[in-house]
Motif scaffolding. Structure first.
Motif, mmCIF file in Angstrom:
data_model
loop_
_atom_site.group_PDB
_atom_site.id
_atom_site.type_symbol
_atom_site.label_atom_id
_atom_site.label_comp_id
_atom_site.label_asym_id
_atom_site.label_seq_id
_atom_site.Cartn_x
_atom_site.Cartn_y
_atom_site.Cartn_z
ATOM 1 N N GLY A 30 0.810 -1.219 0.000
ATOM 2 C CA GLY A 30 0.000 0.000 0.000
ATOM 3 C C GLY A 30 0.836 1.257 0.000
ATOM 4 O O GLY A 30 2.063 1.220 -0.168
ATOM 5 N N THR A 31 0.146 2.385 0.183
ATOM 6 C CA THR A 31 0.816 3.692 0.211
ATOM 7 C C THR A 31 0.301 4.506 1.395
ATOM 8 O O THR A 31 -0.815 4.306 1.870
ATOM 9 N N ILE A 32 1.153 5.425 1.836
ATOM 10 C CA ILE A 32 0.762 6.424 2.833
ATOM 11 C C ILE A 32 1.156 7.779 2.258
ATOM 12 O O ILE A 32 2.293 7.959 1.814
ATOM 13 N N ARG A 33 0.207 8.701 2.250
ATOM 14 C CA ARG A 33 0.497 10.060 1.763
ATOM 15 C C ARG A 33 0.203 11.030 2.898
ATOM 16 O O ARG A 33 -0.895 11.016 3.453
ATOM 17 N N THR A 34 1.197 11.837 3.272
ATOM 18 C CA THR A 34 0.959 12.850 4.304
ATOM 19 C C THR A 34 1.000 14.229 3.665
ATOM 20 O O THR A 34 1.758 14.460 2.720
ATOM 21 N N HIS A 35 0.199 15.145 4.178
ATOM 22 C CA HIS A 35 0.062 16.463 3.564
ATOM 23 C C HIS A 35 -0.255 17.480 4.662
ATOM 24 O O HIS A 35 -1.236 17.317 5.388
#
Length: 255
Positions: A30-35
């Motif tokens: 999977g992926t993790i995107r932080t913003h």
């Protein structure tokens, strides 16, 4: 490399967006995107608003189908004011929201559903007693970044489900080089490790280690975490941050 305990505020930058790939053994799971989406001044304090999107790999949907969005509000000393989790893993979207009421040593926890139009239906409200300022699952990530250049061991109050738990972090200020696919040179990083005494997102529990860039931005480059299954690796694959380039690691003669 950044000075020890670089001044507050240099790490948090509105507009910063970081994308990570999560792998288990040789599976890309999977992926993790932080913003960091915004900041505002509230009661004389600067409050930053950050979002993390956790999505499992669509091609593994037979095994795991996970879609969670975390939203966290943190002050510039990196403690949490509010936290929301929207879990759209199932057909319906479930949400949980913590609001920290530090002056009364408590946190309010709401749970419920979000309907297709966006309306929320609150199905339960709990009050959780807390003894000190706390972290949530997302603010903890920024707390580690804020403190990683120091040398200290800390026990950080962390609100998980309906209970104040603790995360132990050992900041070693240990400098080394690390290589990742997204960057064609070794990156100078500072390492730390720690232990979660609870079960968190992804089944995260027990030990973890992180390698963050050794500069004012303190960007997480690689992390390894224990989950119920075993160990997962989280690696930076893309970033947007004004003025940031991964610092080059040069081996010292005495290493």
């Amino acid at each position: 490399s950044g000075p020890l305990g670089a001044k507050n505020g240099t790490m948090l930058q509105v507009g910063e967006e970081l994308l990570y790939e999560v792998s288990y053994s040789f599976f890309h799971i999977g992926t993790i995107r932080t913003h960091v989406v915004d900041k505002e001044v509230r009661n004389g304090k600067t409050v930053y608003k950050s979002v993390a999107d956790i999505d499992s790999n669509p091609s593994l949907s037979w095994l795991v189908d996970l879609h969670i969005r975390f939203y966290s509000e943190i002050d510039d000393s990196v403690f949490s004011y509010a936290w929301i989790s929207n879990d759209s893993t199932e057909k319906e979207i479930y949400f949980r929201r913590f609001k920290f009421d530090y002056s009364n040593n408590r946190a309010l926890l709401e749970k419920g559903k979000i309907f297709p139009g966006g309306d929320r239906s609150v199905e339960g409200i709990d009050t959780v007693s807390i003894t000190e300022r706390c972290q949530d699952g997302l603010s903890l990530y920024y707390y580690a970044r804020e403190n990683v250049l120091q040398k200290k061991q800390v026990r950080v109050a962390t609100l998980i489900e309906k209970k104040q738990e603790y995360t132990f972090i050992n900041f070693m200020n240990k400098i080394s080089g690390i290589e990742i696919d997204a960057v064609n040179h070794p990156i100078e990083v500072v390492e730390f490790d720690g232990k979660a005494e609870y079960v968190g997102v992804f089944g995260l529990t027990g030990g973890f280690r992180g390698w963050f860039s050794n500069d004012d931005a303190r960007i997480p480059i690689v992390a390894r975490m224990n989950v119920i299954l075993g160990s997962i690796k989280i690696e930076l694959v893309k970033w947007t941050r004004t003025g940031w380039q991964p610092p080059l690691y040069v081996e010292k003669a005495d290493e």
